[in-house]
Design an enzyme around this catalytic site. Structure first.
Site, mmCIF file in Angstrom:
data_model
loop_
_atom_site.group_PDB
_atom_site.id
_atom_site.type_symbol
_atom_site.label_atom_id
_atom_site.label_comp_id
_atom_site.label_asym_id
_atom_site.label_seq_id
_atom_site.Cartn_x
_atom_site.Cartn_y
_atom_site.Cartn_z
ATOM 1 C CB CYS A 1 17.028 -3.001 -9.996
ATOM 2 S SG CYS A 1 16.612 -3.570 -11.370
ATOM 3 C CD GLU A 48 7.744 -13.491 0.042
ATOM 4 O OE1 GLU A 48 7.928 -13.369 1.211
ATOM 5 O OE2 GLU A 48 7.947 -12.456 -0.878
ATOM 6 C CG ASN A 107 6.370 -0.199 -2.816
ATOM 7 O OD1 ASN A 107 5.532 0.356 -2.450
ATOM 8 N ND2 ASN A 107 6.246 -0.980 -3.861
ATOM 9 C CB CYS A 151 5.830 -4.224 -7.343
ATOM 10 S SG CYS A 151 4.462 -4.320 -8.539
ATOM 11 C CB CYS A 171 1.945 -10.565 -8.135
ATOM 12 S SG CYS A 171 3.512 -10.014 -8.391
ATOM 13 C CD GLU A 178 13.797 -9.874 -16.463
ATOM 14 O OE1 GLU A 178 13.735 -8.839 -15.879
ATOM 15 O OE2 GLU A 178 13.284 -10.176 -17.476
ATOM 16 C CB CYS A 232 14.757 -4.418 -6.728
ATOM 17 S SG CYS A 232 13.684 -5.990 -6.710
ATOM 18 C CB CYS A 285 16.180 -10.799 -9.263
ATOM 19 S SG CYS A 285 16.207 -10.288 -10.831
HETATM 20 N N1 SAH Z 1 12.123 -8.454 -12.767
HETATM 21 C C1 SAH Z 1 10.982 -8.063 -13.435
HETATM 22 C C2 SAH Z 1 9.655 -8.231 -12.739
HETATM 23 C C3 SAH Z 1 9.469 -8.218 -11.347
HETATM 24 S S1 SAH Z 1 9.557 -6.608 -10.566
HETATM 25 C C4 SAH Z 1 11.175 -6.604 -13.722
HETATM 26 O O1 SAH Z 1 12.319 -5.773 -13.104
HETATM 27 O O2 SAH Z 1 10.515 -5.859 -14.544
HETATM 28 C C5 SAH Z 1 8.099 -5.899 -10.757
HETATM 29 C C6 SAH Z 1 7.997 -4.260 -10.980
HETATM 30 O O3 SAH Z 1 8.312 -3.850 -9.644
HETATM 31 C C7 SAH Z 1 9.414 -3.816 -11.936
HETATM 32 O O4 SAH Z 1 8.930 -2.676 -12.434
HETATM 33 C C8 SAH Z 1 10.118 -3.456 -10.720
HETATM 34 O O5 SAH Z 1 11.349 -2.556 -11.270
HETATM 35 C C9 SAH Z 1 9.431 -2.693 -9.788
HETATM 36 N N2 SAH Z 1 9.997 -2.442 -8.289
HETATM 37 C C10 SAH Z 1 11.101 -2.995 -7.830
HETATM 38 N N3 SAH Z 1 11.283 -2.682 -6.511
HETATM 39 C C11 SAH Z 1 10.534 -1.769 -6.420
HETATM 40 C C12 SAH Z 1 10.299 -0.977 -5.283
HETATM 41 N N4 SAH Z 1 11.047 -1.090 -4.108
HETATM 42 N N5 SAH Z 1 9.236 0.150 -5.334
HETATM 43 C C13 SAH Z 1 8.630 0.276 -6.431
HETATM 44 N N6 SAH Z 1 8.535 -0.718 -7.751
HETATM 45 C C14 SAH Z 1 9.769 -1.658 -7.517
HETATM 46 FE FE1 SF4 Z 2 15.305 -8.476 -10.629
HETATM 47 FE FE2 SF4 Z 2 12.941 -6.948 -11.347
HETATM 48 FE FE3 SF4 Z 2 14.058 -6.579 -8.848
HETATM 49 FE FE4 SF4 Z 2 15.430 -5.744 -11.081
HETATM 50 S S1 SF4 Z 2 13.278 -5.102 -10.157
HETATM 51 S S2 SF4 Z 2 16.428 -6.774 -9.261
HETATM 52 S S3 SF4 Z 2 14.771 -7.101 -12.503
HETATM 53 S S4 SF4 Z 2 13.127 -8.603 -9.696
#
Ligand code: SAH
Ligand code: SF4
Length: 350
Positions: free
Chosen positions: A114, A90, A291, A334, A103, A161, A117, A110
């Site tokens: 996290c 996506e 989110n 995000c 984006c 990532e 996420c 990934c």
């Molecule tokens: N993997 C990288 C980039 C992709 S995620 C990273 O983690 O930085 C982009 C951003 O969205 C990151 O800061 C991530 O922590 C944040 N993110 C992920 N899941 C989210 C959610 N459910 N709500 C808000 N931000 C989130």
């Molecule tokens: Fe991967 Fe970024 Fe999501 Fe963490 S927040 S699981 S590093 S995509």
């Protein structure tokens, strides 16, 4: 290997290796990236026989558009693509008053995992190739052009990532940055990482002036361990040291991203601790209200708590803004990106 995998120099080499004159590289690169041609046939500057030969010598595209969904009154568009091996990925295009941002995803899934996420819940299927990332940008640039816009910013904040696919991502930057093609300013490209320390140092030594965003989410190890599993390998102290080195070497500001989660990392005390950690730092904190994703038990704090959290950071002298994600209702925000299409397919199969 497709055209989008090649730097200008590699393209030259390919073409001369096939007995073609060097200047064809200029033409092809310009038509691909500056004119956004979809087919070699559109490159009328090339002789007909060559246009017929090129698709085999150097295939152009490898992302097949599957679906596009829009929201926010058409200001956010999620594009779903299928790769040559049947994976889905996506890309999100966001139109703002003063900029047009894409984006980009760098992996299918990934491995970092996290806790909050949606992409992290999938695990990692595979890295995307440079060509697949470049193609996402080209597709978004075409979509933007159709809307009378020009792409102004690239953020690596889709699935994946970036620092676990470092070489391919940096090569993407090199290709898009090339003045003979798209000529995309490196400063308008942001790499976002969950904190792979060695690559922060590596990035500091690169010739490209890309922006760095670090997903911090917590000011101490006890809390960050529970949110970002990678923290056990690269704890907060090491991460912040690397960020300080980065700022010292490059003179560039770092953005710290902070997904704000109700009752987890959103108290005044934690905001104060965060501000203390970042004191004297050339940085900026981006507070991203969570989110919520169905698979995780976390919630978004109230609007008052969100504002207050940012305010406390600011009161301690650290610049902080609240950034509400676009496209939440179409799972295009995000960390929301996960291939629902694939999910739907597998649900149908079972
Ligand atoms: N993997 C990288 C980039 C992709 S995620 C990273 O983690 O930085 C982009 C951003 O969205 C990151 O800061 C991530 O922590 C944040 N993110 C992920 N899941 C989210 C959610 N459910 N709500 C808000 N931000 C989130
Ligand atoms: Fe991967 Fe970024 Fe999501 Fe963490 S927040 S699981 S590093 S995509």
């Amino acid at each position: 290997m497709t055209l989008h995998d090649l730097t200008f120099e590699e393209l030259e080499e390919r073409l001369t290796g096939a007995g073609l004159p060097r200047f064809r590289a200029d033409q092809i690169f310009r038509w691909t990236y500056a004119q956004l041609a979809e087919q070699y046939d559109e490159m009328t500057v090339l002789p007909k026989e060559l246009r017929a030969r090129l698709p085999e010598l150097l295939p152009l595209t490898k992302l097949e558009p599957v679906r596009a969904v829009e929201t926010d009154d058409g200001q956010t568009r999620k594009l779903l693509f299928r790769t040559f091996d049947g994976e889905h990925l996506e890309t999100v295009l966001m139109l703002y008053a003063d900029r047009t941002t894409v984006c980009v995803s760098c992996q299918v899934g990934c491995a970092v995992g996290c806790a909050f996420c949606a992409t992290g819940m999938m695990g990692l299927t595979r890295n995307l190739t440079t060509g697949e990332m470049v193609s996402q940008v080209i597709e978004a640039a075409r979509e933007a052009r159709a809307l009378g816009r020009t792409l102004t910013n690239i953020v690596m904040m889709g699935m994946g990532e970036p620092f676990q696919n470092y070489d391919a991502v940096l090569k993407m930057v090199r290709i898009l940055h090339d003045p003979r093609g798209l000529n995309f300013g490196a400063r308008r490209t942001t790499l976002s990482t969950s904190g792979l320390v060695p690559f922060i140092d590596r990035l500091a030594g690169e010739p490209f002036q890309v922006k760095l965003a670090v997903s911090l989410h917590a000011p101490n190890d006890a809390l960050r361990d529970t949110l970002v599993p990678l923290n056990r390998r690269y704890p907060v102290g090491d991460l912040i040291d690397a960020c300080r080195r980065y700022v010292r070497t490059t003179g560039r500001r770092i953005t710290f991203e902070y997904a704000l989660i109700k009752g987890v990392n959103d108290s005044d005390e934690i905001a104060t601790e965060l501000a203390a950690l970042l004191k004297g730092f050339l940085c900026h904190v981006n507070v991203i209200p969570l989110n919520p994703t169905p698979a995780a038990p976390f919630e978004r704090p109230s609007p008052e708590r969100i504002e207050r959290f940012a305010e406390v950071i600011r009161l301690h002298g650290i610049p902080a803004t609240v950034r509400y994600s676009r496209g939440v209702d179409i799972a295009a925000a995000c960390g929301q990106l996960r291939t629902e299409h694939e999910q739907t397919l597998s649900e149908q199969r079972t």
